[in-house]
Design a protein around this motif. Structure first.
Motif, mmCIF file in Angstrom:
data_model
loop_
_atom_site.group_PDB
_atom_site.id
_atom_site.type_symbol
_atom_site.label_atom_id
_atom_site.label_comp_id
_atom_site.label_asym_id
_atom_site.label_seq_id
_atom_site.Cartn_x
_atom_site.Cartn_y
_atom_site.Cartn_z
ATOM 1 N N GLY A 43 0.912 -1.167 -0.045
ATOM 2 C CA GLY A 43 0.090 -0.205 0.038
ATOM 3 C C GLY A 43 0.869 1.406 0.032
ATOM 4 O O GLY A 43 0.584 2.231 -0.747
ATOM 5 N N THR A 67 -7.767 -9.790 -3.184
ATOM 6 C CA THR A 67 -7.522 -9.506 -1.674
ATOM 7 C C THR A 67 -6.120 -8.581 -1.807
ATOM 8 O O THR A 67 -6.010 -7.679 -0.839
ATOM 9 C CB THR A 67 -7.257 -11.007 -1.082
ATOM 10 N N ALA A 70 -7.471 -5.098 -2.366
ATOM 11 C CA ALA A 70 -8.243 -4.657 -1.459
ATOM 12 C C ALA A 70 -7.236 -4.128 -0.368
ATOM 13 O O ALA A 70 -7.265 -3.202 0.447
ATOM 14 C CB ALA A 70 -9.136 -5.613 -0.939
ATOM 15 N N GLY A 71 -6.050 -4.973 0.075
ATOM 16 C CA GLY A 71 -4.952 -4.668 0.992
ATOM 17 C C GLY A 71 -4.124 -3.489 0.577
ATOM 18 O O GLY A 71 -3.930 -2.736 1.327
ATOM 19 N N ASP A 74 -6.363 -0.656 1.477
ATOM 20 C CA ASP A 74 -6.535 -0.460 2.911
ATOM 21 C C ASP A 74 -5.622 0.485 3.444
ATOM 22 O O ASP A 74 -5.551 0.938 4.478
ATOM 23 C CB ASP A 74 -6.632 -1.672 3.538
ATOM 24 N N ASN A 75 -4.196 0.273 2.774
ATOM 25 C CA ASN A 75 -2.939 0.716 3.230
ATOM 26 C C ASN A 75 -2.427 1.720 2.588
ATOM 27 O O ASN A 75 -1.394 2.141 2.699
ATOM 28 C CB ASN A 75 -1.960 -0.582 3.271
ATOM 29 N N ASN A 100 -16.439 -7.215 -1.030
ATOM 30 C CA ASN A 100 -15.567 -6.454 -0.303
ATOM 31 C C ASN A 100 -14.385 -6.344 -1.221
ATOM 32 O O ASN A 100 -13.398 -5.595 -0.751
ATOM 33 C CB ASN A 100 -15.383 -6.686 0.851
ATOM 34 N N SER A 105 -15.365 -1.754 -5.087
ATOM 35 C CA SER A 105 -15.172 -1.677 -3.542
ATOM 36 C C SER A 105 -13.528 -1.039 -3.632
ATOM 37 O O SER A 105 -13.321 -0.135 -2.864
ATOM 38 C CB SER A 105 -15.221 -2.776 -2.932
ATOM 39 N N MET A 109 -12.535 2.603 -1.979
ATOM 40 C CA MET A 109 -11.473 2.514 -1.009
ATOM 41 C C MET A 109 -10.252 3.504 -1.127
ATOM 42 O O MET A 109 -9.887 4.334 -0.558
ATOM 43 C CB MET A 109 -10.937 1.193 -0.359
ATOM 44 N N ARG A 113 -8.936 6.815 0.710
ATOM 45 C CA ARG A 113 -7.870 7.090 1.512
ATOM 46 C C ARG A 113 -7.103 8.084 0.938
ATOM 47 O O ARG A 113 -6.431 8.495 1.513
ATOM 48 C CB ARG A 113 -7.405 5.691 1.393
#
Ligand code: G3H
Length: 258
Positions: A43, A67, A70-71, A74-75, A100, A105, A109, A113
């Protein structure tokens, strides 16, 4: 001599970038098969790469799901204010992932962020051909497709073929077909065999593999020792401007014997 001035990791990064004939490779320490902390580094690395690469002003950034993505989302952390006019969009219509980790999504996100905006691509998957065709005529869908077409940057991951096919609920027939054709890797809903040949493509609107060539900045973010073969199967298609952001687990396995 140049090589001797580079650290061990930098030498591996250069070797990997040369091997795949791409612009740059960044190797994060660890193996994401076992170590979720790699995603934090992914991230941060993606945020820094975008800050470095993207021109000031409004950039359209098309993203895929999964995934790893998404990770990464998130970061991500907030950007310099002159970089906050970016628009995030999903690169392709839904590929059958859980909500998700869908591209919609992930782009939402990333926008949240980093202080940018996002636009969803409203194309449900299990609808009749007729409904699908009429949805494509919707102005809101057309608008997002036009954004994807003008993307300055694409961010995507790479997965293991059979695992991805099962996770996305593909039929027994499709699974058998993929296995029979030796599919080992997947990205953008395309499946590749060990030689990098495309053995199947999930039909979806949005970005197609051939469109990647004209996108100025492409980030492939993917790690884990277990993905080394999958990564190699896709990389034959990676356009030369690609930056591969990966981890030691994958890099070391790929470079073994090279
Ligand atoms: O297309 C590749 C997949 O989206 C990768 O999924 O990050 O969950 O392994 P993953």
């Amino acid at each position: 001599h140049m090589m001797s001035q580079l650290s061990g990791m930098q030498q591996k990064e250069k070797k990997l970038a040369d091997f795949f004939e791409i612009e740059r490779c960044i190797i994060v320490s660890g193996n994401s098969d076992e170590d979720p902390k790699v995603l934090v580094e992914f991230g941060e690395t993606v945020t820094d790469a975008l800050n470095t690469l993207l021109p000031k002003g409004e950039n359209i950034i098309a993203v895929m799901g999964g995934t790893t993505m998404a990770g990464v989302a998130d970061n991500m952390h907030s950007w310099a204010s002159e970089q906050q006019n970016n628009i995030f969009v999903p690169a392709r219509g839904g590929l059958g992932e859980a909500m998700n980790i869908q591209a919609d999504s992930v782009s939402g996100m990333m926008a949240a962020r980093t202080g940018g905006r996002s636009r969803p691509l409203y194309v449900p998957e299990r609808v009749s051909k007729e409904t699908y065709a009429s949805l494509l005529q919707e102005p809101s869908v057309q608008e997002v497709l036009a954004l994807i077409d003008r993307a300055t940057c694409v961010i995507h991951s790479i997965g293991r073929a059979m695992y991805m096919a099962e996770r996305r609920g593909m039929s027994e027939e499709e699974l058998d077909m993929l296995a029979a054709n030796g599919a080992v890797g997947e990205s953008f809903g395309y499946f590749f065999d060990a030689d990098g040949e495309i053995v199947y493509k999930i039909p979806r609107i949005g970005l197609q593999l051939k469109d990647l060539k004209k996108v100025p900045f492409v980030l492939a973010v993917t790690g884990g020792k277990s993905k080394s073969q999958a990564i190699q199967s896709y990389m034959k298609h990676a356009p030369c401007q690609t930056w591969l952001i990966t981890d030691e687990g994958a890099a070391e396995e790929i470079l073994k014997g090279k």
